[in-house]
Design an enzyme around this catalytic site. Sequence first.
Site, short mmCIF file in Angstrom:
data_model
loop_
_atom_site.label_atom_id
_atom_site.label_comp_id
_atom_site.label_asym_id
_atom_site.label_seq_id
_atom_site.Cartn_x
_atom_site.Cartn_y
_atom_site.Cartn_z
N GLY A 1 0.83 -1.20 0.00
CA GLY A 1 0.00 0.00 0.00
C GLY A 1 0.87 1.26 0.00
N ARG B 1 -2.45 8.12 3.46
CA ARG B 1 -2.95 8.85 4.63
C ARG B 1 -1.82 9.32 5.56
NH1 ARG B 1 -7.39 4.43 6.33
NH2 ARG B 1 -6.13 3.14 4.95
N GLN C 1 3.40 -6.49 -6.21
CA GLN C 1 2.02 -6.23 -6.62
C GLN C 1 2.06 -4.93 -7.44
OE1 GLN C 1 -0.61 -4.75 -3.59
NE2 GLN C 1 -2.45 -5.54 -4.59
N GLY D 1 -6.06 -3.76 -3.77
CA GLY D 1 -6.72 -4.25 -2.56
C GLY D 1 -5.93 -5.34 -1.85
N ASN E 1 39.75 11.63 14.03
CA ASN E 1 39.72 10.34 13.31
C ASN E 1 39.48 10.50 11.82
OD1 ASN E 1 37.13 11.29 13.95
ND2 ASN E 1 36.25 9.26 13.68
N TYR E 2 39.13 11.69 11.38
CA TYR E 2 38.70 11.88 10.00
C TYR E 2 39.54 12.96 9.34
CZ TYR E 2 35.30 12.53 6.18
OH TYR E 2 34.68 12.62 4.97
C1 UD1 Z 1 -7.79 -3.19 6.44
C2 UD1 Z 1 -9.00 -4.14 6.39
C3 UD1 Z 1 -9.96 -3.79 7.51
C4 UD1 Z 1 -9.26 -3.82 8.85
C5 UD1 Z 1 -7.99 -2.97 8.84
C6 UD1 Z 1 -7.18 -3.26 10.10
C7 UD1 Z 1 -9.33 -4.88 4.09
C8 UD1 Z 1 -10.13 -4.69 2.86
N1 UD1 Z 1 -9.64 -4.07 5.12
O1 UD1 Z 1 -8.27 -1.88 6.15
O2 UD1 Z 1 -11.05 -4.70 7.53
O3 UD1 Z 1 -10.15 -3.40 9.87
O4 UD1 Z 1 -7.17 -3.27 7.72
O5 UD1 Z 1 -6.08 -2.42 10.23
O6 UD1 Z 1 -8.46 -5.73 4.14
N2 UD1 Z 1 -1.94 -3.42 0.98
C9 UD1 Z 1 -1.29 -4.01 -0.09
N3 UD1 Z 1 -1.85 -3.91 -1.33
C10 UD1 Z 1 -3.03 -3.29 -1.56
C11 UD1 Z 1 -3.70 -2.69 -0.46
C12 UD1 Z 1 -3.12 -2.78 0.80
O7 UD1 Z 1 -0.22 -4.58 0.07
O8 UD1 Z 1 -3.47 -3.27 -2.72
C13 UD1 Z 1 -1.32 -3.51 2.32
C14 UD1 Z 1 -0.96 -2.15 2.93
O9 UD1 Z 1 0.39 -1.85 2.66
C15 UD1 Z 1 -1.20 -2.39 4.41
C16 UD1 Z 1 -2.26 -3.47 4.47
O10 UD1 Z 1 -2.27 -4.08 3.21
O11 UD1 Z 1 -0.04 -2.83 5.08
C17 UD1 Z 1 -3.63 -2.94 4.84
O12 UD1 Z 1 -4.06 -1.98 3.89
P1 UD1 Z 1 -4.85 -0.67 4.30
O13 UD1 Z 1 -5.15 0.09 3.06
O14 UD1 Z 1 -4.16 0.02 5.38
O15 UD1 Z 1 -6.22 -1.31 4.84
P2 UD1 Z 1 -7.26 -0.63 5.84
O16 UD1 Z 1 -8.07 0.38 5.10
O17 UD1 Z 1 -6.60 -0.20 7.07
CA CA Z 2 -4.46 -0.10 7.66
#
Ligand code: UD1
Ligand code: CA
Length: 456
Positions: free
Chosen positions: A14, A18, A78, A83, A373-374
């Site tokens: 991700g 935010r 990815q 997602g 030293n440097y």
């Molecule tokens: C996610 C969960 C939510 C949960 C919350 C807990 C889903 C759809 N939702 O939401 O139910 O309550 O975590 O903290 O799973 N990531 C990827 N590839 C992507 C999207 C995300 O690797 O395409 C990774 C991000 O780097 C992160 C993790 O997955 O480490 C979670 O993603 P994030 O977008 O933070 O999910 P939340 O909206 O917090």
């Molecule tokens: Ca999260």
Amino acid sequence: MPTKDIAAIILAAGKGTRMKSPLPKVLHEVAGWSLLRHAMSAALALKPVRVMTVVGENMEAVQAEARAVYSDVECVVQEKQLGTGHAVRQAMPKLKTFKGTVLVLYADTPLIRPETLKKLVASLEKQKAAVAVLGFEAGDAAEYGRLVTEGGNLLEIVEHKDATAEQRALTLCNSGVMAISGAKATELLGALTNKNAKGEYYLTDVVKIARGKDYGYTWVRAEEAEVLGVNSQAERAAAETRMQEHMRREAMAGGVMLVAPETVFFAADTKLATGVKVEPYVVFGVGVKVEAGVEIRAFSHITGAHIRKNAVVGPFARLRPGADIGEDAKIGNFVEIKQAKLHKGVKASHLTYIGDAEIGAESNLGAGTVTCNYDGYNKHRTEIGAEVFIGSNTSLVAPVKIGDGAIVGAGSTITKDVDPDARAINKMPQENTPGRGGAIRKLQEKKAGAKGKNYL
Ligand code: UD1
Ligand code: CA
């Protein structure tokens, strides 16, 4: 206890928009460790047979960190962040024949404990379920996904954006940690769609899919403090506060005396022995080990250092990586030490810089001793023997060696080696001129035009 093989998948692709930071989210630190290192370390404690980290394209820094944490990690790219379910899917081709348990963690959940992961995996195995979800009761459910249950049984996970007002009122939330039976994982993930508010493939939908297929699924409860997700700077800070509080409690439970615990900051790997005393306002960076009987005085900053038995450090000391402070040594105020081994009983009590050096037992470094030293291009070593006395305000221009028992006079600039037991001194001869001080004073007073006015 889990008995099947575990394949851990840590999601770190991700963008973390935010966070509003140029740094990828999972490289933000809590207690000196990246979020990714925390999540991977928790998973590694379960001794998984495979460890996979899903990273985004052009995320070399994230891949490098994953390898630094665990050299055998398999990084899966990815390309588009479609997602969490899509992210896990990218790892599935590598697990086609895997029949153990797939454990999915989000790299943005740094406080998770290995014990809780074990509980989740054990519950999946015990119930012969296809999916086990880690849920928690949220004080502020905010944007977490909600666990929809009936009579304590899980029905589905609804993402905040997709939830009805009624569902949003639920306080039982999804932590993001999930265990999936390896035998069913490819099938469950393959069935995900992106028909939802975000247009993403949600990992959370595997619950609904398992239910539709009549596969067993279950959920386990975790403490909220353990599953705090980091999505913003404020949430990172909240995770830091929780972790620091936890580490302070652990340190004190282990017999460490923290005079004012709320002012002491630890790194995730700080090791303090029983009987260590830490005064207020001390900051530990990563890689610090402190042995019994050590006293760390106020306002010291310590990173990558080993402090041996009964040494005293600070106040206002700075120990940098590679500082090895010997038993009974004394490191006083405004002393900086890096890449240097100080043997037993060495004293550097005031205003000193020691870098790239070795100092023999019981040697005394006077105020203002500096290892130069440097040279602007390379670093050079200073070697000082045992029971050496270095007078105040001395520059030791490295590379240079001072033999055992030598004495160096105050104010010297030492550029040549000094033999054992020799005395080295180099300074301008001092000239005392009788009456000259008074004459200067008179002259200055005349210029200032008023007798007795402080002319300096
Ligand atoms: C996610 C969960 C939510 C949960 C919350 C807990 C889903 C759809 N939702 O939401 O139910 O309550 O975590 O903290 O799973 N990531 C990827 N590839 C992507 C999207 C995300 O690797 O395409 C990774 C991000 O780097 C992160 C993790 O997955 O480490 C979670 O993603 P994030 O977008 O933070 O999910 P939340 O909206 O917090
Ligand atoms: Ca999260």
